[in-house]
Design a protein around this motif. Structure first.
Motif, mmCIF file in Angstrom:
data_model
loop_
_atom_site.group_PDB
_atom_site.id
_atom_site.type_symbol
_atom_site.label_atom_id
_atom_site.label_comp_id
_atom_site.label_asym_id
_atom_site.label_seq_id
_atom_site.Cartn_x
_atom_site.Cartn_y
_atom_site.Cartn_z
ATOM 1 N N THR A 300 0.911 -1.100 0.070
ATOM 2 C CA THR A 300 -0.017 0.010 0.073
ATOM 3 C C THR A 300 0.954 1.349 0.122
ATOM 4 O O THR A 300 0.495 2.290 -0.205
ATOM 5 C CB THR A 300 -0.796 0.139 1.265
ATOM 6 N N ALA A 301 2.197 1.113 0.159
ATOM 7 C CA ALA A 301 3.064 2.032 0.042
ATOM 8 C C ALA A 301 4.373 2.218 -0.825
ATOM 9 O O ALA A 301 4.450 1.127 -1.292
ATOM 10 C CB ALA A 301 3.797 2.167 1.755
ATOM 11 N N ARG A 302 4.525 3.278 -1.029
ATOM 12 C CA ARG A 302 6.000 3.686 -1.949
ATOM 13 C C ARG A 302 6.955 3.566 -1.028
ATOM 14 O O ARG A 302 6.841 3.888 0.068
ATOM 15 C CB ARG A 302 6.155 4.769 -2.687
ATOM 16 N N TYR A 303 8.144 3.061 -1.531
ATOM 17 C CA TYR A 303 9.247 2.893 -0.646
ATOM 18 C C TYR A 303 10.753 3.517 -1.324
ATOM 19 O O TYR A 303 10.693 3.577 -2.373
ATOM 20 C CB TYR A 303 9.693 1.587 -0.432
ATOM 21 N N PHE A 304 11.399 4.301 -0.348
ATOM 22 C CA PHE A 304 12.614 4.749 -0.498
ATOM 23 C C PHE A 304 13.727 4.499 0.124
ATOM 24 O O PHE A 304 13.575 4.267 1.131
ATOM 25 C CB PHE A 304 12.391 6.345 -0.909
ATOM 26 N N ASP A 305 15.033 4.577 -0.447
ATOM 27 C CA ASP A 305 16.163 4.515 0.551
ATOM 28 C C ASP A 305 16.437 5.496 1.554
ATOM 29 O O ASP A 305 16.540 6.844 1.118
ATOM 30 C CB ASP A 305 17.323 4.220 -0.346
ATOM 31 N N PRO A 306 16.388 5.417 2.674
ATOM 32 C CA PRO A 306 16.469 6.491 3.698
ATOM 33 C C PRO A 306 17.650 7.544 3.682
ATOM 34 O O PRO A 306 17.867 8.356 4.358
ATOM 35 C CB PRO A 306 16.078 6.164 5.106
ATOM 36 N N TYR A 307 18.763 6.751 3.018
ATOM 37 C CA TYR A 307 19.886 7.418 2.737
ATOM 38 C C TYR A 307 20.257 8.030 1.615
ATOM 39 O O TYR A 307 21.303 8.386 1.350
ATOM 40 C CB TYR A 307 21.023 6.617 3.253
ATOM 41 N N ASP A 308 19.212 7.964 0.531
ATOM 42 C CA ASP A 308 19.357 8.232 -0.738
ATOM 43 C C ASP A 308 18.807 9.707 -0.926
ATOM 44 O O ASP A 308 17.598 9.774 -0.899
ATOM 45 C CB ASP A 308 18.731 7.302 -1.740
ATOM 46 N N GLU A 310 19.083 11.640 -3.436
ATOM 47 C CA GLU A 310 18.932 11.899 -4.885
ATOM 48 C C GLU A 310 17.349 11.454 -5.364
ATOM 49 O O GLU A 310 17.290 11.422 -6.553
ATOM 50 C CB GLU A 310 19.897 11.520 -5.875
ATOM 51 N N VAL A 311 16.676 11.002 -4.531
ATOM 52 C CA VAL A 311 15.242 10.293 -4.791
ATOM 53 C C VAL A 311 14.597 11.336 -5.927
ATOM 54 O O VAL A 311 14.583 12.601 -5.646
ATOM 55 C CB VAL A 311 14.515 9.651 -3.665
ATOM 56 N N ASP A 312 13.692 10.754 -6.955
ATOM 57 C CA ASP A 312 12.893 11.517 -7.779
ATOM 58 C C ASP A 312 11.666 11.542 -7.233
ATOM 59 O O ASP A 312 11.103 10.324 -7.389
ATOM 60 C CB ASP A 312 13.125 10.828 -9.206
ATOM 61 N N LEU A 313 11.324 12.568 -6.723
ATOM 62 C CA LEU A 313 10.111 12.679 -5.841
ATOM 63 C C LEU A 313 8.851 12.196 -6.623
ATOM 64 O O LEU A 313 7.821 11.803 -6.294
ATOM 65 C CB LEU A 313 9.874 13.717 -5.042
ATOM 66 N N ASP A 314 8.853 12.811 -7.972
ATOM 67 C CA ASP A 314 7.722 12.804 -8.882
ATOM 68 C C ASP A 314 7.510 11.297 -9.289
ATOM 69 O O ASP A 314 6.340 10.832 -9.208
ATOM 70 C CB ASP A 314 8.018 13.711 -10.153
ATOM 71 N N ALA A 315 8.598 10.676 -9.687
ATOM 72 C CA ALA A 315 8.543 9.497 -9.956
ATOM 73 C C ALA A 315 8.134 8.293 -8.586
ATOM 74 O O ALA A 315 7.249 7.325 -8.945
ATOM 75 C CB ALA A 315 9.896 8.768 -10.384
ATOM 76 N N LEU A 316 8.436 8.777 -7.536
ATOM 77 C CA LEU A 316 8.165 8.140 -6.509
ATOM 78 C C LEU A 316 6.376 8.319 -6.068
ATOM 79 O O LEU A 316 5.946 7.275 -5.906
ATOM 80 C CB LEU A 316 8.786 8.659 -5.321
#
Length: 350
Positions: A300-308, A310-316
């Motif tokens: 139900t969630a999107r996930y990201f690396d908490p140390y990255d 440079e994450v692309d927020l729009d893609a996320l």
């Protein structure tokens, strides 16, 4: 049957986190106790602060006069012995009595070096007393269950799991006036995060991502001590991040309801209630791939690396996810209260 005593001192604090678990469980348990004949009491340290509870019909309030440490070490244990009562510590509050069970919400001080040394020592002693005295230990996720077993050497069959819930958001009317306090924030066009500014919440990630995305707007609620984000001066220089500080449930609901994406970058959680609150209000959520979060929130969630950073927020934000229905059904205050009713029935016979 013997009395059951729940320590309610934590309900004299603001109702967030662990106090939320105790509050929501107790008010529902009070209704479920009707006609059972069970003697359930809420004992609390009477130090002049009000206890945050509505009028209860089936649970008795027991104020006990005492200073802070004397209460846990002497006053409450004495009350339990005199009444031959069984102790249920819903707020990680352990007493040195074998007629007890404890909910140990998380053991972060034993896992992360984010607290002062003396506090970590006290917490270690606290956890050892839980291991030695409590008949059973409960926690709020399988991730914490494994950690507790590994770090404290408690067998897995002595550790149960009892979850948090979200239904308290049903009665919250969003306060749209919060946006008057944030003139630079446009509804539907900001990324929102909520929580204490403790280091393990990892709000430094928000600051670093915001710095790399000056065209995007971020709102971080829960405190104004910007040193939690790293260097105070650097945090203030991040002009696209707004810090409203502590927000009411109503203000929080409005901010969740209108955010583009709810962000939860914590690198350690026992459970993590805010993402569940956001889901219940229809907000999309993105979480750190860390700790218990993937276990609890699944697809139900999107996930990201908490140390990255440079994450692309729009893609996320564009990533497809499953509907929240199964998660909202599984994690429920009503189910938690029903679970505790069954446990209390057993402990009242001991």
């Amino acid at each position: 049957m013997n009395p059951i005593v729940i320590n309610g001192t934590v309900l004299c604090d603001n109702i967030t986190g662990i106090p939320r678990y105790v509050y929501e469980t107790v008010i529902r348990l009070d209704t479920l106790l009707e006609g059972t004949g069970l003697d359930v009491r809420i004992a609390y340290r009477d130090d002049g602060r009000p206890i945050h509870l509505p009028e209860l019909k089936n649970i008795k309030l027991v104020p006990l006069k005492a200073v802070k440490y004397f209460y846990n070490m002497v006053v409450l244990p004495t009350y339990l012995r005199r009444n031959h009562a069984f102790f249920v510590g819903l707020a990680s509050d352990m007493l040195m009595t074998r007629r007890s069970v404890v909910v140990l919400h998380d053991i972060r001080p034993l896992v992360m070096d984010t607290d002062r040394g003396f506090f970590r020592f006290k917490f270690w002693v606290h956890c050892l007393s839980t291991k030695w005295f409590a008949q059973k230990v409960y926690t709020v996720s399988e991730d914490q269950r494994r950690l507790i077993s590994d770090k404290l050497g408690i067998p897995m069959d002595r550790i149960g799991v009892t979850y948090n819930g979200w239904e308290h958001m049903r009665s919250v009317v969003p306060d749209e006036g919060v946006f008057d306090k944030l003139p630079g924030v446009k509804k539907g066009a900001y990324f929102y995060a909520l929580g204490s500014l403790a280091k393990h919440k990892n709000f430094k990630w928000i600051r670093e991502v915001a710095r790399r995305n000056p065209d995007k707007t971020f709102v971080v609620a829960g405190g104004k001590d910007l040193r939690a984000f790293g260097d105070d001066a650097e945090a203030k220089d991040t002009a696209n991040v707004f810090y409203p500080g502590y927000v009411s449930d109503e203000e929080n609901a409005a901010l969740m309801k209108h955010c583009k994406l709810f962000l939860h970058p914590a690198i350690f959680e026992g459970f993590g209630i805010p993402p569940l609150e956001a889901l219940s209000l229809g907000a999309p959520i993105a979480l750190a791939r860390a700790s218990c979060l993937p276990e609890l929130y699944g697809d139900t969630a999107r996930y990201f690396d908490p140390y990255d950073y440079e994450v692309d927020l729009d893609a996320l934000a564009a990533q497809p996810v499953a509907p929240p229905d199964k998660v909202l059904e599984k994690y429920s205050w009503d189910k938690t209260a029903a679970f505790w009713l069954e446990q209390i029935k057993k402990y009242a016979e001991q």
